[in-house]
Motif scaffolding. Structure first.
Motif, short mmCIF file in Angstrom:
data_model
loop_
_atom_site.label_atom_id
_atom_site.label_comp_id
_atom_site.label_asym_id
_atom_site.label_seq_id
_atom_site.Cartn_x
_atom_site.Cartn_y
_atom_site.Cartn_z
N ARG A 1 0.83 -1.22 0.00
CA ARG A 1 0.00 0.00 0.00
C ARG A 1 0.86 1.26 0.00
O ARG A 1 0.60 2.21 -0.74
N CYS B 1 1.51 3.86 -3.43
CA CYS B 1 0.86 5.17 -3.31
C CYS B 1 1.60 6.19 -4.18
O CYS B 1 2.81 6.37 -4.07
N ASP C 1 -4.38 6.22 -3.06
CA ASP C 1 -3.27 5.50 -3.64
C ASP C 1 -3.67 4.53 -4.71
O ASP C 1 -4.73 4.34 -5.09
#
Length: 61
Positions: free
Chosen positions: A23, A27, A61
């Motif tokens: 994650r 992003c 993101d």
């Protein structure tokens, strides 16, 4: 900047599981990364704190 977020978390001894790493690294929103970095430095005690302390409009993101 995503690598800086990860580096700070790891330097502080905060575990960064694969899902969170993905994650953070994926992003591309600079506003989000600019919020995460100070949180990583000062407030976070776990990686989830980055996401929990980010405004509800996330994730970008």
């Amino acid at each position: 900047m995503s690598e800086a977020v990860v580096r700070v978390l790891k330097t502080r001894g905060i575990s960064v599981p694969a899902e969170a790493l993905q994650r953070i690294q994926s992003c591309t929103d600079s506003d989000t990364l600019e919020r995460w970095l100070p949180l990583a430095v000062t407030t976070a005690t776990r990686v989830e704190d980055l996401f929990d302390l980010t405004p509800e409009a996330e994730p970008k993101d």
